[in-house]
Design a protein around this motif. Structure first.
Motif, mmCIF file in Angstrom:
data_model
loop_
_atom_site.group_PDB
_atom_site.id
_atom_site.type_symbol
_atom_site.label_atom_id
_atom_site.label_comp_id
_atom_site.label_asym_id
_atom_site.label_seq_id
_atom_site.Cartn_x
_atom_site.Cartn_y
_atom_site.Cartn_z
ATOM 1 N N LEU A 96 0.838 -1.196 0.000
ATOM 2 C CA LEU A 96 0.000 0.000 0.000
ATOM 3 C C LEU A 96 0.875 1.249 0.000
ATOM 4 O O LEU A 96 1.951 1.267 0.602
ATOM 5 C CB LEU A 96 -0.901 -0.007 1.235
ATOM 6 C CG LEU A 96 -1.924 -1.149 1.293
ATOM 7 C CD1 LEU A 96 -2.435 -1.318 2.713
ATOM 8 C CD2 LEU A 96 -3.072 -0.891 0.329
ATOM 9 N N LYS A 97 0.408 2.309 -0.664
ATOM 10 C CA LYS A 97 1.145 3.562 -0.754
ATOM 11 C C LYS A 97 0.493 4.603 0.146
ATOM 12 O O LYS A 97 -0.707 4.870 0.041
ATOM 13 C CB LYS A 97 1.172 4.050 -2.193
ATOM 14 C CG LYS A 97 1.861 3.076 -3.153
ATOM 15 C CD LYS A 97 1.807 3.573 -4.588
ATOM 16 C CE LYS A 97 2.488 2.593 -5.537
ATOM 17 N NZ LYS A 97 2.408 3.038 -6.949
ATOM 18 N N SER A 98 1.297 5.175 1.023
ATOM 19 C CA SER A 98 0.763 6.117 2.002
ATOM 20 C C SER A 98 0.087 7.308 1.338
ATOM 21 O O SER A 98 -0.995 7.736 1.766
ATOM 22 C CB SER A 98 1.885 6.605 2.926
ATOM 23 O OG SER A 98 2.411 5.541 3.687
ATOM 24 N N GLU A 99 0.714 7.857 0.284
ATOM 25 C CA GLU A 99 0.136 9.044 -0.341
ATOM 26 C C GLU A 99 -1.216 8.742 -0.990
ATOM 27 O O GLU A 99 -2.136 9.565 -0.982
ATOM 28 C CB GLU A 99 1.103 9.633 -1.374
ATOM 29 C CG GLU A 99 1.475 8.702 -2.529
ATOM 30 C CD GLU A 99 2.649 7.794 -2.209
ATOM 31 O OE1 GLU A 99 3.189 7.199 -3.157
ATOM 32 O OE2 GLU A 99 3.012 7.711 -1.023
ATOM 33 N N GLN A 100 -1.367 7.530 -1.536
ATOM 34 C CA GLN A 100 -2.634 7.149 -2.159
ATOM 35 C C GLN A 100 -3.732 6.998 -1.106
ATOM 36 O O GLN A 100 -4.852 7.497 -1.272
ATOM 37 C CB GLN A 100 -2.450 5.842 -2.929
ATOM 38 C CG GLN A 100 -3.546 5.531 -3.927
ATOM 39 C CD GLN A 100 -3.198 4.313 -4.762
ATOM 40 O OE1 GLN A 100 -2.475 3.419 -4.331
ATOM 41 N NE2 GLN A 100 -3.720 4.268 -5.986
ATOM 42 N N VAL A 101 -3.408 6.311 -0.015
ATOM 43 C CA VAL A 101 -4.386 6.142 1.057
ATOM 44 C C VAL A 101 -4.725 7.492 1.687
ATOM 45 O O VAL A 101 -5.879 7.757 2.033
ATOM 46 C CB VAL A 101 -3.848 5.158 2.112
ATOM 47 C CG1 VAL A 101 -4.822 5.032 3.277
ATOM 48 C CG2 VAL A 101 -3.603 3.784 1.488
ATOM 49 N N GLN A 102 -3.720 8.377 1.813
ATOM 50 C CA GLN A 102 -3.972 9.709 2.371
ATOM 51 C C GLN A 102 -4.975 10.476 1.521
ATOM 52 O O GLN A 102 -5.883 11.146 2.049
ATOM 53 C CB GLN A 102 -2.657 10.486 2.466
ATOM 54 C CG GLN A 102 -2.792 11.865 3.086
ATOM 55 C CD GLN A 102 -3.053 11.811 4.571
ATOM 56 O OE1 GLN A 102 -2.223 11.362 5.338
ATOM 57 N NE2 GLN A 102 -4.224 12.272 4.988
ATOM 58 N N ASP A 103 -4.840 10.392 0.199
ATOM 59 C CA ASP A 103 -5.794 11.068 -0.690
ATOM 60 C C ASP A 103 -7.211 10.562 -0.452
ATOM 61 O O ASP A 103 -8.170 11.345 -0.405
ATOM 62 C CB ASP A 103 -5.401 10.847 -2.152
ATOM 63 C CG ASP A 103 -4.191 11.675 -2.558
ATOM 64 O OD1 ASP A 103 -3.852 12.630 -1.826
ATOM 65 O OD2 ASP A 103 -3.564 11.359 -3.591
ATOM 66 N N TYR A 104 -7.361 9.250 -0.301
ATOM 67 C CA TYR A 104 -8.699 8.689 -0.079
ATOM 68 C C TYR A 104 -9.252 9.105 1.280
ATOM 69 O O TYR A 104 -10.461 9.329 1.434
ATOM 70 C CB TYR A 104 -8.667 7.173 -0.206
ATOM 71 C CG TYR A 104 -8.336 6.692 -1.602
ATOM 72 C CD1 TYR A 104 -8.759 7.412 -2.711
ATOM 73 C CD2 TYR A 104 -7.603 5.539 -1.815
ATOM 74 C CE1 TYR A 104 -8.452 6.995 -4.000
ATOM 75 C CE2 TYR A 104 -7.293 5.103 -3.094
ATOM 76 C CZ TYR A 104 -7.710 5.837 -4.179
ATOM 77 O OH TYR A 104 -7.407 5.424 -5.458
ATOM 78 N N MET A 105 -8.389 9.202 2.285
ATOM 79 C CA MET A 105 -8.846 9.677 3.595
ATOM 80 C C MET A 105 -9.352 11.111 3.499
ATOM 81 O O MET A 105 -10.390 11.464 4.087
ATOM 82 C CB MET A 105 -7.701 9.583 4.603
ATOM 83 C CG MET A 105 -7.261 8.178 4.961
ATOM 84 S SD MET A 105 -8.419 7.342 6.058
ATOM 85 C CE MET A 105 -8.121 8.215 7.590
#
Length: 705
Positions: A371-380
């Motif tokens: 998992l990529k932190s920046e991608q999950v951050q965008d979804y959050m």
């Protein structure tokens, strides 16, 4: 978090602005690793009694039809386990004034044998609102931890901490539940004998609670029978009278212990194919998948589609994330605005109940992709702006407490909070296996859908095989141990310890799904130790001793299954300690044990456990003709027996034929099937009472070390 004392109360509105949905968690730990309890919830009217027996929710009646109560089951924690309950206060009927949250032990278990008794209440986002610890437990076998009650239109929580020595039956009786103390199974329906559920065969007090009727009209379910969770005996169909005498009118059937469920037969039907080269048509084909992108899209679509079509499965996966019970719809490749660059999460789950929507964004990874932190951050961030409740990440990795898979930042200024949850493909397979092989689903079509999902997940091209790689630190750490150049404090050793814990948790999921029983990892640590410190200590021990160790607690087994990976010798050891029986003579114990192991491997090592020093030992092949060789020559008391199998472990870090992960799976499977299962089937030696077990504490502590 608001800490409470016994008898204290607090208004939920003063702790959070969003208390319509709550997660109540009851936790405990056990130094021996085998203590456990079961949660229950009672709905009471203004008179302090249940409206009917259907207002009693426990392990045999886990969910309310209106979604107000949902028992979610146990999850492992650092030192024990935690039993969770989802409560939707907006769905609680107006005539219900109180919700009592309790827990009980079965058999001879007492809460005084457990440590860290605690209840916590969290809001829908997972933020803990309040906590209450019980420190004065003794001989009680049931405990009321707390209660939620209405006062002037507001919900409040009271810390109760009241115990019952009469167990769950005594607690239930106090609140108006009709408890049947006798072993009297309900008669089977002559026209539908296959639907009859088994009733317990032991003499424990039992009560059945089945929610009857529809959500709009609830009917009194009659006497409640609380069965012991593990023991069951078949119910005989009553014989019909013969001769000319008229057949007496059928008596009203009592409530069943569960709704009618359908499971798949263990033996596959005979194939109609002309030869073995023919392949059965599959609903979800996997052989043509080529790229990681294709695998992610296919896996997400397959999983979300089955979740929407099989309510039991969809609810099982989302209830722990705070989703309500309601109509579920799932979507894939949804485009959501995000400034100049719209985002497309892999999936979206929406659940509707009473006109309200609960929404989760899903981010999926397959194979070894992380998992990529920046991608999950965008979804959050997107979820927070759009008022969505949750972001769910799904990958082959296994989440660990205190070691997040991705780092995200939460904007505390936002009023709307979004929770982040992780789901492993191993957990998905585990829940599907439990439903279609053990617990059952609503109809045959749902069982077939889950079987097709499992076939897809297990296909080599799906990329959904669970945790499969010990990580980049595995080879350097193993080489450092072999050459004795690995020093304490090395961060690579901590990474290996974390990978080992992920592997063990996956072993528990896989084995629990196959057996239909709870399998939990046991973690022995001092009270109050945080996860980072505990793993650092284990990493230092790995550098010094060169061994990785783990313990598994399996329901119905007579002991703890231990796994040791010795990186210096390249050997895996699986073992279990069987306590000595309460009665009889040592020679009869040894003979009985050897008889129980008649089909066990000849190279099984058997060791007699005695206090203070090492007892007699030998392989099963040598001991079969002479079981008396297990007896100490000096006549010292025997605490029990340790059974062990050894196996060479894989040399690579992955799950290939020569990989370490596969070797661990094979070692556990072989040991359970060839040794532990025979002890379980025969009932195993009788457990010694707590007073006897305490006397053998020194020997057990030496073994645990």
């Amino acid at each position: 978090m608001h800490e409470m004392v016994k008898g204290g109360n607090v208004g939920l509105a003063s702790l959070s602005e969003d208390t319509g949905s709550l997660m109540v968690s009851l936790g405990w730990s056990s130094a021996s690793g085998d203590g456990d309890a079961d949660v229950s919830v009672l709905l009471l009217d203004a008179g302090g009694k249940v409206r009917s027996d259907a207002d009693f929710y426990f392990y045999n009646n886990p969910a309310a039809a209106d979604g107000s109560v949902q028992l979610l089951g146990k999850t492992p924690t650092a030192n024990g386990s935690e039993d969770r309950v989802s409560l939707d206060l907006t769905a609680v009927p107006d005539e219900v004034e109180r919700l009592v949250v309790a827990a009980s032990q079965y058999g001879t278990g007492r809460f005084g044998q457990l440590d860290d008794l605690r209840v916590t209440v969290a809001d829908r986002t997972g933020e803990a609102l309040l906590g209450f610890s019980i420190a004065d437990a003794g001989e009680e076998s049931a405990f009321i931890f707390g209660e939620l009650y209405r006062r002037a239109g507001e919900w409040k929580f009271r810390a109760v901490g009241q115990g019952y020595e009469t167990g769950l039956a005594g607690l239930a009786t106090d609140f108006g539940i009709s408890v049947d103390e006798e072993e009297d199974p309900a008669p089977a329906d002559e026209e539908e004998p296959e639907e009859t559920e088994a009733q317990p065969a032991d003499g424990a007090a039992t009560a059945t609670a089945t929610a009857a009727g529809t959500p709009e009209t609830a009917v009194d379910a009659g006497p409640v029978v609380i069965p012991a969770p593990s023991a069951a005996a078949p119910v005989a169909v009553p014989a019909q009278p013969s001769g000319p005498d008229p057949v007496p009118a059928r008596q009203p059937r009592g409530p069943r212990t569960a709704k009618k469920k359908i499971t798949l037969p263990k033996v596959a039907k005979k194939s109609l194919a002309e030869n073995d080269n023919w392949r059965q048509a599959r609903l979800f084909p996997a052989p043509t998948l080529k790229s990681d992108r294709e695998r992610e899209m296919r896996a997400t679509s397959v999983l979300l589609a089955v979740m929407a079509q099989v309510p039991e499965f969809g609810r099982r996966l989302t209830a722990g994330f705070g989703a309500p019970a309601g109509r579920m719809q799932t979507f894939t490749e949804v485009t959501l605005p995000n400034g100049d660059t719209p985002r497309r999460p892999d999936g979206v789950i929406r659940v509707e109940r009473a006109g309200k929507l609960w929404t989760a964004l899903v981010e999926t990874k397959t194979n070894g992709n992380s998992l990529k932190s920046e991608q999950v951050q965008d979804y959050m961030d997107i979820a927070a702006r759009r008022g969505y409740e949750t972001v769910i990440t799904l990958s082959n990795d296994v989440a660990l407490e205190g070691s997040p898979l991705v780092e995200v930042k939460t904007d505390g200024r936002r009023k709307h909070k979004v929770s982040l949850w992780h789901l492993s493909w191993a957990e998905v397979a585990h829940q599907a296996q439990l439903l279609i092989r053990h617990e059952g689903v609503g109809n045959a079509a749902h069982a077939w859908l889950l079987q097709e999902l499992l076939h897809y997940l297990h296909h080599e091209n799906s990329g959904c095989h669970g945790f499969q790689n010990m990580g980049p630190a595995w080879v350097p750490v193993r080489n450092g141990i072999e050459t004795e150049t690995l020093c304490q404090g090395d961060e690579r050793a901590v990474a290996v310890v974390e990978s080992w814990e992920r592997l063990i948790r996956q072993v528990c999921l896989r084995l629990g799904g196959e057996l239909g029983q709870k399998v939990l990892p046991v973690q022995r640590a001092k009270r109050g130790t945080d996860q980072a410190s505990r793993r650092a200590e284990l990493a230092d021990r790995l550098c010094e001793e060169g061994r990785l160790t783990a313990e598994l607690r399996i329901d119905t087994t007579p002991g703890i299954l231990a796994i040791t990976a010795d990186l210096r010798t390249g050997k895996l050891r699986t073992s279990i300690e069987v306590p000595a029986p309460e009665q009889g003579y040592p020679l009869s114990w040894a003979k009985r044990l050897v008889r129980q192991l008649a089909e066990a491997p000849a190279d099984l090592h058997v060791e007699t456990l005695v206090e203070g020093n090492r007892g007699p030992r030998g392989t099963l092949e040598r001991l079969r003709p002479e079981p008396g060789d297990l007896l100490p020559k000096d006549g010292v008391p025997i605490a029990g027996f340790r059974l062990s199998l050894f196996k060479s472990m894989g040399s690579t870090r992955g799950n290939a034929e020569s990989g370490f992960i596969r070797s661990v799976d094979e070692a556990v499977d072989r040991f359970y099937a060839s040794v532990v299962a025979h002890l379980t089937q025969s009932g195993g030696p009788e457990r010694r009472p707590a007073r006897r077990a305490a006397a053998a504490g020194t020997a057990e502590a030496a073994v645990a070390g």
